[in-house]
Design a protein around this motif. Structure first.
Motif, PDB file in Angstrom:
ATOM      1  N   LEU A   1     -39.381 119.620  88.813  1.00 51.68           N
ATOM      2  CA  LEU A   1     -38.107 119.005  89.179  1.00 51.68           C
ATOM      3  C   LEU A   1     -37.803 117.822  88.261  1.00 51.68           C
ATOM      4  O   LEU A   1     -36.644 117.606  87.873  1.00 51.68           O
ATOM      5  CB  LEU A   1     -38.130 118.564  90.640  1.00 51.68           C
ATOM      6  CG  LEU A   1     -36.808 118.099  91.217  1.00 51.68           C
ATOM      7  CD1 LEU A   1     -35.713 119.128  91.032  1.00 51.68           C
ATOM      8  CD2 LEU A   1     -36.974 117.766  92.686  1.00 51.68           C
ATOM      9  N   ALA A   2     -38.826 117.078  87.854  1.00 51.23           N
ATOM     10  CA  ALA A   2     -38.638 115.970  86.911  1.00 51.23           C
ATOM     11  C   ALA A   2     -38.091 116.478  85.577  1.00 51.23           C
ATOM     12  O   ALA A   2     -37.189 115.856  84.998  1.00 51.23           O
ATOM     13  CB  ALA A   2     -39.952 115.218  86.699  1.00 51.23           C
ATOM     14  N   ILE A   3     -38.595 117.588  85.083  1.00 47.64           N
ATOM     15  CA  ILE A   3     -38.103 118.168  83.831  1.00 47.64           C
ATOM     16  C   ILE A   3     -36.611 118.451  83.951  1.00 47.64           C
ATOM     17  O   ILE A   3     -35.815 118.069  83.087  1.00 47.64           O
ATOM     18  CB  ILE A   3     -38.873 119.453  83.459  1.00 47.64           C
ATOM     19  CG1 ILE A   3     -40.327 119.123  83.111  1.00 47.64           C
ATOM     20  CG2 ILE A   3     -38.184 120.189  82.307  1.00 47.64           C
ATOM     21  CD1 ILE A   3     -41.225 120.346  82.999  1.00 47.64           C
ATOM     22  N   ILE A   4     -36.227 119.089  85.037  1.00 45.59           N
ATOM     23  CA  ILE A   4     -34.820 119.456  85.245  1.00 45.59           C
ATOM     24  C   ILE A   4     -33.941 118.223  85.372  1.00 45.59           C
ATOM     25  O   ILE A   4     -32.858 118.146  84.781  1.00 45.59           O
ATOM     26  CB  ILE A   4     -34.711 120.403  86.456  1.00 45.59           C
ATOM     27  CG1 ILE A   4     -35.274 121.769  86.052  1.00 45.59           C
ATOM     28  CG2 ILE A   4     -33.276 120.510  86.952  1.00 45.59           C
ATOM     29  CD1 ILE A   4     -35.354 122.776  87.155  1.00 45.59           C
ATOM     30  N   ALA A   5     -34.397 117.223  86.115  1.00 51.95           N
ATOM     31  CA  ALA A   5     -33.610 115.993  86.286  1.00 51.95           C
ATOM     32  C   ALA A   5     -33.466 115.235  84.971  1.00 51.95           C
ATOM     33  O   ALA A   5     -32.392 114.708  84.657  1.00 51.95           O
ATOM     34  CB  ALA A   5     -34.265 115.111  87.345  1.00 51.95           C
ATOM     35  N   ILE A   6     -34.522 115.187  84.171  1.00 50.36           N
ATOM     36  CA  ILE A   6     -34.483 114.476  82.892  1.00 50.36           C
ATOM     37  C   ILE A   6     -33.570 115.189  81.898  1.00 50.36           C
ATOM     38  O   ILE A   6     -32.825 114.539  81.154  1.00 50.36           O
ATOM     39  CB  ILE A   6     -35.912 114.275  82.349  1.00 50.36           C
ATOM     40  CG1 ILE A   6     -36.631 113.246  83.224  1.00 50.36           C
ATOM     41  CG2 ILE A   6     -35.903 113.859  80.886  1.00 50.36           C
ATOM     42  CD1 ILE A   6     -38.119 113.157  83.017  1.00 50.36           C
ATOM     43  N   LEU A   7     -33.584 116.508  81.888  1.00 50.47           N
ATOM     44  CA  LEU A   7     -32.669 117.240  81.009  1.00 50.47           C
ATOM     45  C   LEU A   7     -31.221 116.903  81.339  1.00 50.47           C
ATOM     46  O   LEU A   7     -30.402 116.667  80.452  1.00 50.47           O
ATOM     47  CB  LEU A   7     -32.910 118.749  81.119  1.00 50.47           C
ATOM     48  CG  LEU A   7     -34.224 119.269  80.534  1.00 50.47           C
ATOM     49  CD1 LEU A   7     -34.364 120.762  80.802  1.00 50.47           C
ATOM     50  CD2 LEU A   7     -34.337 118.962  79.060  1.00 50.47           C
ATOM     51  N   GLU A   8     -30.888 116.856  82.626  1.00 50.57           N
ATOM     52  CA  GLU A   8     -29.527 116.505  83.056  1.00 50.57           C
ATOM     53  C   GLU A   8     -29.204 115.061  82.671  1.00 50.57           C
ATOM     54  O   GLU A   8     -28.122 114.773  82.153  1.00 50.57           O
ATOM     55  CB  GLU A   8     -29.401 116.686  84.575  1.00 50.57           C
ATOM     56  CG  GLU A   8     -28.178 116.034  85.189  1.00 50.57           C
ATOM     57  CD  GLU A   8     -26.952 116.893  85.283  1.00 50.57           C
ATOM     58  OE1 GLU A   8     -26.986 118.074  84.904  1.00 50.57           O
ATOM     59  OE2 GLU A   8     -25.930 116.368  85.744  1.00 50.57           O
ATOM     60  N   ALA A   9     -30.144 114.150  82.898  1.00 48.30           N
ATOM     61  CA  ALA A   9     -29.913 112.733  82.604  1.00 48.30           C
ATOM     62  C   ALA A   9     -29.636 112.492  81.117  1.00 48.30           C
ATOM     63  O   ALA A   9     -28.895 111.578  80.767  1.00 48.30           O
ATOM     64  CB  ALA A   9     -31.114 111.904  83.055  1.00 48.30           C
ATOM     65  N   HIS A  10     -30.201 113.331  80.257  1.00 50.60           N
ATOM     66  CA  HIS A  10     -30.007 113.193  78.812  1.00 50.60           C
ATOM     67  C   HIS A  10     -28.872 114.076  78.288  1.00 50.60           C
ATOM     68  O   HIS A  10     -28.680 114.188  77.071  1.00 50.60           O
ATOM     69  CB  HIS A  10     -31.309 113.501  78.068  1.00 50.60           C
ATOM     70  CG  HIS A  10     -32.339 112.431  78.223  1.00 50.60           C
ATOM     71  ND1 HIS A  10     -32.357 111.306  77.431  1.00 50.60           N
ATOM     72  CD2 HIS A  10     -33.360 112.292  79.104  1.00 50.60           C
ATOM     73  CE1 HIS A  10     -33.355 110.522  77.814  1.00 50.60           C
ATOM     74  NE2 HIS A  10     -33.981 111.106  78.825  1.00 50.60           N
ATOM     75  N   GLY A  11     -28.159 114.729  79.190  1.00 52.04           N
ATOM     76  CA  GLY A  11     -27.034 115.565  78.782  1.00 52.04           C
ATOM     77  C   GLY A  11     -27.421 116.870  78.128  1.00 52.04           C
ATOM     78  O   GLY A  11     -26.604 117.510  77.479  1.00 52.04           O
ATOM     79  N   LEU A  12     -28.673 117.283  78.292  1.00 55.04           N
ATOM     80  CA  LEU A  12     -29.140 118.525  77.676  1.00 55.04           C
ATOM     81  C   LEU A  12     -28.885 119.740  78.560  1.00 55.04           C
ATOM     82  O   LEU A  12     -28.924 120.875  78.087  1.00 55.04           O
ATOM     83  CB  LEU A  12     -30.631 118.420  77.360  1.00 55.04           C
ATOM     84  CG  LEU A  12     -31.017 117.265  76.435  1.00 55.04           C
ATOM     85  CD1 LEU A  12     -32.532 117.177  76.293  1.00 55.04           C
ATOM     86  CD2 LEU A  12     -30.354 117.426  75.081  1.00 55.04           C
ATOM     87  N   SER A  13     -28.653 119.497  79.844  1.00 57.64           N
ATOM     88  CA  SER A  13     -28.336 120.591  80.762  1.00 57.64           C
ATOM     89  C   SER A  13     -27.282 120.118  81.745  1.00 57.64           C
ATOM     90  O   SER A  13     -27.075 118.922  81.934  1.00 57.64           O
ATOM     91  CB  SER A  13     -29.587 121.059  81.523  1.00 57.64           C
ATOM     92  OG  SER A  13     -30.000 120.075  82.460  1.00 57.64           O
ATOM     93  N   LYS A  14     -26.612 121.081  82.335  1.00 59.54           N
ATOM     94  CA  LYS A  14     -25.730 120.839  83.472  1.00 59.54           C
ATOM     95  C   LYS A  14     -26.460 121.450  84.659  1.00 59.54           C
ATOM     96  O   LYS A  14     -26.801 122.633  84.642  1.00 59.54           O
ATOM     97  CB  LYS A  14     -24.370 121.520  83.295  1.00 59.54           C
ATOM     98  CG  LYS A  14     -23.536 120.914  82.207  1.00 59.54           C
ATOM     99  CD  LYS A  14     -23.045 119.543  82.613  1.00 59.54           C
ATOM    100  CE  LYS A  14     -22.132 118.989  81.534  1.00 59.54           C
ATOM    101  NZ  LYS A  14     -21.838 117.602  81.700  1.00 59.54           N
TER     102      LYS A  14
END
Length: 123
Positions: free
Chosen positions: A51-64
């Protein structure tokens, strides 16, 4: 094709070189999706780390990221999705699968799905 490189070492220090390479392979195309349980199994990590991986990707604009909404009428099929960070759906909520009006969050389940915006390389 645009490639976004992400230095995982600072925030995702728990990832090994093998896991980094596996994540890079997984996110090798724009539009690829990932859910926490899928990453946990694929990488051999626990659910909070996934879940941290997914949240960090969103926080850095790498994923929606999307919050998937599940109802008991079809527990394996999302009945809806809203943008991650918007909170939970407003109640009462009408299930599009069965038409039932849901008055309590206890009647719903939720999951998170990341959708890569571009190819992501974990370095």
């Amino acid at each position: 094709m645009k490639i976004l490189s992400f230095d995982y070492k600072k925030q995702l220090h728990f990832l090994s070189g093998r896991q980094k390479a596996d994540l890079s392979r997984h996110f090798s195309k724009p539009g690829v999706t990932a859910m926490p349980h899928q990453l946990a199994v694929r990488l051999g990590i626990n659910l909070p780390e996934a879940l941290a991986i997914i949240a960090i990707l969103e926080a850095h604009g790498l994923s929606k990221n999307k919050l998937l909404i599940y109802h008991a009428c079809e527990p394996e099929v999302p009945a809806g999705a809203i943008s991650y960070g918007e909170g939970f759906p407003n109640l009462p909520w009408k299930c599009p699968h069965c038409g039932e009006t849901v008055d309590s969050y206890d009647e719903l389940d939720f999951d998170v799905m990341a959708i890569a915006q571009d190819r992501i390389e974990f370095i």
